[in-house]
Design a protein around this motif. Structure first.
Motif, short mmCIF file in Angstrom:
data_model
loop_
_atom_site.label_atom_id
_atom_site.label_comp_id
_atom_site.label_asym_id
_atom_site.label_seq_id
_atom_site.Cartn_x
_atom_site.Cartn_y
_atom_site.Cartn_z
N VAL A 37 -18.89 -26.55 40.10
CA VAL A 37 -20.64 -26.39 40.31
C VAL A 37 -20.97 -25.74 41.48
N ILE A 38 -20.12 -26.24 42.60
CA ILE A 38 -20.43 -25.61 44.00
C ILE A 38 -20.35 -24.18 43.88
N ALA A 39 -18.81 -23.85 43.35
CA ALA A 39 -18.58 -22.44 43.36
C ALA A 39 -19.58 -21.48 42.58
N PHE A 40 -20.02 -22.17 41.49
CA PHE A 40 -20.95 -21.41 40.63
C PHE A 40 -22.37 -21.19 41.19
N ILE A 41 -22.78 -22.08 42.06
CA ILE A 41 -23.95 -21.80 43.06
C ILE A 41 -23.96 -21.00 43.75
N VAL A 42 -22.56 -21.12 44.63
CA VAL A 42 -22.45 -19.90 45.68
C VAL A 42 -22.43 -18.81 45.08
N ILE A 43 -21.74 -18.59 44.02
CA ILE A 43 -21.48 -17.21 43.33
C ILE A 43 -22.98 -16.70 43.00
N ALA A 44 -23.82 -17.77 42.49
CA ALA A 44 -25.10 -17.20 42.06
C ALA A 44 -26.10 -16.93 43.30
N PHE A 86 -9.94 -36.95 39.30
CA PHE A 86 -9.64 -35.54 39.77
C PHE A 86 -10.68 -34.83 38.89
N THR A 87 -10.81 -35.09 37.65
CA THR A 87 -11.69 -34.39 36.90
C THR A 87 -13.16 -34.20 37.43
N ILE A 88 -13.68 -35.43 37.88
CA ILE A 88 -15.07 -35.19 38.65
C ILE A 88 -15.04 -34.24 39.63
N ILE A 89 -14.02 -34.33 40.39
CA ILE A 89 -13.77 -33.52 41.84
C ILE A 89 -13.92 -32.01 41.46
N LEU A 90 -12.94 -31.64 40.32
CA LEU A 90 -12.99 -30.40 39.88
C LEU A 90 -14.41 -29.86 39.26
N ILE A 91 -15.08 -30.68 38.49
CA ILE A 91 -16.39 -30.31 37.96
C ILE A 91 -17.23 -30.28 39.26
#
Length: 188
Positions: A12-19, A3-8
């Motif tokens: 990361v994907i959310a951060f990339i999309v925002i960037a 679950f922690t890996i999935i959240l990470i």
């Protein structure tokens, strides 16, 4: 642990999309700012034209056509929309500026004492300088348009743009008069 890996990964994907979204917005804002610069340089010509009008009108009581062109150019510049890129209006203004400069050159030939007027000569230099500034600003605008359009047309930014920013392609400024005088045409 899974679950922690999935959240990470999701973070990361959310951060990339925002960037990516932020880079699209930044490129769009740069394009808008560079268009505003073009508009600002055009509007600075209005001040010069306002100073030039009384000087020229002293000498051209019979040359009302030149004065009409100056007035029409001034009105075109004032009506240029600073918020929305409008290449057609800008092309019209550039053509009108050239027409005014040609008319003023003819006026100088007809009135040699005007040629000696230092205020007139200074104003002519200022108009020429403003035209050069407009040309440089157009170059910067077109470069920013190219960067912005490339961002929204290439993967993965096109996907993010389609879902979030929803920005549309912007047309670069094209000088059709200058293009007519160029024989070379690239094959793209």
């Amino acid at each position: 642990m899974d679950f922690t890996i999935i959240l990470i990964v999701l973070a990361v994907i959310a951060f990339i999309v925002i960037a990516i979204n932020n880079s699209i917005i930044t490129a769009y804002n740069s394009t808008k700012r560079s268009w505003a610069d073009v508009n600002t340089y055009e509007r600075q010509k209005v001040n010069i034209l306002d100073s030039l009008t009384p000087i020229v009108s002293q000498y051209i009581s019979y040359e009302s056509e030149t004065l009409k062109h100056i007035t029409a150019l001034r009105q075109s510049i004032v009506s240029l929309d600073g918020a929305t890129p409008d290449g057609a209006s800008l092309e019209k203004i550039q053509a009108q500026t050239e027409q005014v400069l040609k008319g003023l050159s003819v006026t100088v030939e007809n009135y040699p004492d005007l040629k000696a007027n230092t205020v007139y000569l200074d104003l002519m230099k200022q108009i020429t300088s403003q035209n050069e500034n407009v040309g440089a600003a157009i170059t910067i605008f077109n470069r920013n348009v190219e960067i912005f359009n490339s961002k929204i047309e290439t993967f993965p930014t096109n996907v993010v743009n389609g879902f979030l920013a929803k920005k549309q392609r912007i047309n670069e400024f094209k000088d059709s008069t200058a293009e007519k005088n160029i024989e070379f045409k690239p094959n793209f």
